[in-house]
Enzyme design. Structure first.
Site, PDB file in Angstrom:
ATOM      1  N   LYS A 188       0.972  -9.834  28.983  1.00  0.00           N
ATOM      2  CA  LYS A 188       0.174 -10.345  27.864  1.00  0.00           C
ATOM      3  C   LYS A 188      -0.378  -9.178  27.034  1.00  0.00           C
ATOM      4  O   LYS A 188      -0.262  -9.152  25.806  1.00  0.00           O
ATOM      5  CB  LYS A 188      -0.956 -11.219  28.411  1.00  0.00           C
ATOM      6  CG  LYS A 188      -2.009 -11.601  27.417  1.00  0.00           C
ATOM      7  CD  LYS A 188      -1.545 -12.663  26.443  1.00  0.00           C
ATOM      8  CE  LYS A 188      -2.607 -12.873  25.391  1.00  0.00           C
ATOM      9  NZ  LYS A 188      -2.451 -14.029  24.575  1.00  0.00           N
ATOM     10  N   GLU A 209      -1.549 -17.133  27.634  1.00  0.00           N
ATOM     11  CA  GLU A 209      -1.225 -17.951  26.480  1.00  0.00           C
ATOM     12  C   GLU A 209      -0.688 -17.071  25.358  1.00  0.00           C
ATOM     13  O   GLU A 209      -1.313 -16.097  24.997  1.00  0.00           O
ATOM     14  CB  GLU A 209      -2.506 -18.675  26.021  1.00  0.00           C
ATOM     15  CG  GLU A 209      -2.256 -19.715  24.993  1.00  0.00           C
ATOM     16  CD  GLU A 209      -1.058 -20.555  25.352  1.00  0.00           C
ATOM     17  OE1 GLU A 209      -1.161 -21.353  26.296  1.00  0.00           O
ATOM     18  OE2 GLU A 209       0.008 -20.403  24.719  1.00  0.00           O
ATOM     19  N   CYS A 253      -7.489 -11.209  19.670  1.00  0.00           N
ATOM     20  CA  CYS A 253      -6.656 -10.613  20.724  1.00  0.00           C
ATOM     21  C   CYS A 253      -6.265  -9.163  20.503  1.00  0.00           C
ATOM     22  O   CYS A 253      -6.419  -8.339  21.405  1.00  0.00           O
ATOM     23  CB  CYS A 253      -5.384 -11.427  20.909  1.00  0.00           C
ATOM     24  SG  CYS A 253      -5.663 -12.919  21.862  1.00  0.00           S
TER      25      CYS A 253
HETATM   26  C1  UDX Z   1      -1.874 -13.048  18.532  1.00  0.00           C
HETATM   27  C2  UDX Z   1      -0.449 -13.109  19.105  1.00  0.00           C
HETATM   28  O1  UDX Z   1       0.495 -13.311  18.043  1.00  0.00           O
HETATM   29  C3  UDX Z   1      -0.349 -14.213  20.122  1.00  0.00           C
HETATM   30  O2  UDX Z   1       0.946 -14.219  20.705  1.00  0.00           O
HETATM   31  C4  UDX Z   1      -1.403 -13.963  21.194  1.00  0.00           C
HETATM   32  O3  UDX Z   1      -1.354 -14.958  22.170  1.00  0.00           O
HETATM   33  C5  UDX Z   1      -2.786 -13.918  20.557  1.00  0.00           C
HETATM   34  O4  UDX Z   1      -2.829 -12.904  19.566  1.00  0.00           O
HETATM   35  P1  UDX Z   1      -3.203 -14.433  16.685  1.00  0.00           P
HETATM   36  O5  UDX Z   1      -4.253 -13.371  16.832  1.00  0.00           O
HETATM   37  O6  UDX Z   1      -3.636 -15.851  16.741  1.00  0.00           O
HETATM   38  O7  UDX Z   1      -2.105 -14.258  17.817  1.00  0.00           O
HETATM   39  O8  UDX Z   1      -2.453 -14.258  15.279  1.00  0.00           O
HETATM   40  P2  UDX Z   1      -1.245 -13.376  14.734  1.00  0.00           P
HETATM   41  O9  UDX Z   1      -0.360 -14.263  13.950  1.00  0.00           O
HETATM   42  O10 UDX Z   1      -0.593 -12.548  15.781  1.00  0.00           O
HETATM   43  O11 UDX Z   1      -1.970 -12.418  13.668  1.00  0.00           O
HETATM   44  C6  UDX Z   1      -2.876 -11.399  14.064  1.00  0.00           C
HETATM   45  C7  UDX Z   1      -3.330 -10.609  12.863  1.00  0.00           C
HETATM   46  O12 UDX Z   1      -2.263  -9.810  12.355  1.00  0.00           O
HETATM   47  C8  UDX Z   1      -3.802 -11.475  11.694  1.00  0.00           C
HETATM   48  O13 UDX Z   1      -4.939 -10.883  11.113  1.00  0.00           O
HETATM   49  C9  UDX Z   1      -2.625 -11.447  10.754  1.00  0.00           C
HETATM   50  O14 UDX Z   1      -2.996 -11.670   9.425  1.00  0.00           O
HETATM   51  C10 UDX Z   1      -2.120 -10.033  10.962  1.00  0.00           C
HETATM   52  N1  UDX Z   1      -0.685  -9.862  10.621  1.00  0.00           N
HETATM   53  C11 UDX Z   1       0.281 -10.550  11.296  1.00  0.00           C
HETATM   54  C12 UDX Z   1      -0.311  -8.943   9.624  1.00  0.00           C
HETATM   55  O15 UDX Z   1      -1.187  -8.302   9.036  1.00  0.00           O
HETATM   56  N2  UDX Z   1       1.008  -8.769   9.343  1.00  0.00           N
HETATM   57  C13 UDX Z   1       1.995  -9.439   9.994  1.00  0.00           C
HETATM   58  O16 UDX Z   1       3.170  -9.227   9.705  1.00  0.00           O
HETATM   59  C14 UDX Z   1       1.622 -10.373  10.999  1.00  0.00           C
END
Ligand code: UDX
Ligand code: UDX
Ligand code: ADP
Length: 463
Positions: free
Chosen positions: A221, A162, A277
């Protein structure tokens, strides 16, 4: 084979939204989501779909449409397994907290339990789909359990990781960049892949459905998450250098993001990434690399985590230093506790670690988060085992109103980028605080100039 009955084991952040969207888009398929956790299933069945246990924009409406029609939530795991042609495994695979690989390897005990349960119950051939993020070659272990403890029926194991991000789960599921399905390269494997392709083809165009062998799918993944997390650690490393040199990380990110080879996304400097993740998957990747003796590969990826831990600690250190090297008995208000906006998930959220550091310095932390419950925040802190539950409860006060939370504070720290924080009456907040009134914007979402004009001492990341 035409799929008409799907079962999903695990009604969490992945299983819940994914199955809701499959059910909405495939009214001819009966989708049953099962979980051992009775309270969780009860919450999914709450007559008011605004009370379902997972907050995601748009999810409650989809559940309202499909639930009771072809979407069901139940604790009857065996019955659902028995009836389904396809079984998704969406249980949690946390980092191991004990034994060999402690702190690194993925804990596969829940996966193994699922496999044994499927083997015990299945009386007809079944397709078993790994949805949870798993270490490469987990399919082999699942297959071995199924084939050796089953009732002689045939199983096909598919990997269908996913890629949804929390907070945008529904739009990600409705409009995925791609669907990845890995399976055996035998005729039976290919038939199973085709059956699952046809489920997604109800709403995803076929050119976005990629099929590979099982191992490529499993490793893709981990690779995707490692690359995404690496971008954040890379820009966060630059944010510290910006602070020393007079560069502004937002300007730097914009300048490099316009290079089409780099691209603009995932370059937001922050207090550090969180979520279920990134850290887990990279630690797992490091563990796998080490287990094959690939020490340079392991060290390369481990640095992404080291940088992220540094970024969280750097934020709490900056608060202490700026507040005249002492926060003892000072009230510091956190706006946000979730690991990102638009979710009530707090797993690995930077807020937990920053709070823990500041409580070690004897600060009193007040928190407001629009979607995270009080119990969740306390149990997140307790989980670190830094101090007793009683001490945590004394150090952390939780508010359901941001203005109340900020009253009498010495400093405000933004830990999550919730949109509502940008719309507050910041003058009103300023008037209710101790002076000088400090803001530490761990997400760079507030308007620095406006806050400074009000009188705040503003600190962002990387400028
Ligand atoms: C992530 C992946 O994006 C997704 O494809 C995978 O399936 C699961 O893990 P998620 O953990 O839900 O998804 O959120 P994501 O939007 O990737 O953000 C992860 C972390 O990085 C958050 O704490 C977010 O605040 C941080 N982040 C994200 C940043 O600090 N800067 C950014 O530019 C983007
Ligand atoms: C680089 C930058 O691309 C350019 O913007 C900057 O102005 C100068 O430095 P250059 O070194 O000329 O340009 O070539 P580039 O195409 O970036 O390739 C650098 C090296 O990376 C080459 O050895 C290339 O073979 C290698 N490379 C590039 C890969 O191995 N894989 C890739 O996907 C891309
Ligand atoms: P994710 O983010 O991967 O979806 P969650 O922790 O939100 O993780 O969800 C996983 C769910 O799987 C939990 O609700 C847990 O109760 C459930 N679960 C774990 N093991 C089993 C099992 N053997 N049978 C049924 N449900 C399980």
């Amino acid at each position: 084979m035409e799929i008409t009955k799907i079962c999903c084991i695990g009604a969490g952040y992945v299983g819940g939204p994914t199955m809701a969207v499959i059910a909405q888009k495939c009214p001819h398929i009966q989708v049953t989501v099962v979980d051992l956790n009775e309270q969780r299933i009860k919450d999914w069945n709450d007559p008011n779909t605004d009370n379902i246990p997972i907050y995601e924009p748009g999810l409650s409406g989809i559940v309202a449409e499909a639930r009771g029609r072809n979407l069901f939530f139940s604790t009857e795991v065996e019955k659902a397994i028995d009836e389904a042609q396809v079984i998704f495994i969406s249980v949690n695979t946390p980092t191991k907290t004990y034994g060999k690989g402690k702190g690194m390897a993925a804990d596969l005990k829940y996966i193994e339990l699922c496999a044994r349960q499927i083997a015990k119950v299945a009386k007809q051939n079944k397709i078993v789909v790994e949805k949870s993020t798993l270490p490469v070659r987990t399919a082999e272990a699942i297959k071995s359990i199924l084939d050796n403890t089953g009732n002689g029926v045939q199983f096909q194991i598919l990997s269908n990781p996913e890629f949804l991000a929390e907070g945008t789960a529904v739009t990600d599921l409705l409009n995925p960049d791609r669907i990845l399905i890995g399976g055996d390269t035998t005729p039976e494997g290919e038939a199973a892949i085709d059956a699952l392709v046809n489920v997604y083809a109800n709403w995803v165009s076929k050119d976005k459905i990629l099929t590979t062998n099982v191992w490529s799918s499993e490793l893709s993944k981990l690779t995707a998450n490692a690359f995404l997390a690496q971008r954040i650690s890379s820009i966060n490393a630059m944010s510290e250098l910006c602070e020393k040199t007079g560069a502004d990380v937002n300007e730097v990110a914009k300048a490099i993001g316009m290079d089409s080879r780099i691209g603009p996304k995932f370059l937001k400097a922050s207090v550090g990434f969180g979520g279920s993740c990134f850290q887990k998957d990279i630690l797992n990747l490091v563990y796998i690399a080490k287990s094959y003796g690939l020490n340079e590969v392991a060290d390369y990826w481990e640095q992404v985590i080291i940088m992220n831990d540094h970024q969280k600690r750097r934020f709490s250190n900056k608060i202490v230093q700026t507040l005249y090297n002492t926060v003892a008995d000072k009230k510091i208000t956190f706006l946000g506790w979730a690991f990102k906006k638009d979710t009530n998930d707090t797993r690995e959220s930077a807020a937990i670690y920053v709070a823990d550091d500041l409580i070690n310095e004897q600060a009193k932390i007040s928190v407001y988060d629009p979607k995270v419950s009080r119990n969740k925040m306390l149990s997140d802190l307790d989980y670190l085992e830094t101090r007793s539950e009683v001490e945590n409860a004394e150090a952390l006060t939780i508010f359901d109103n941001a203005y109340e939370a900020c009253k009498g504070a010495h400093a405000i720290a933004i830990l999550t980028e919730w949109d509502e924080f940008t719309t507050y009456d910041w003058k009103r907040i300023y008037d209710s605080m101790h002076k000088p009134a400090f803001v530490f914007d761990g997400r760079n979402i507030l308007n620095a100039k406006e806050l400074q004009a009000i009188g705040f001492v503003y600190n962002g990341i990387g400028a």
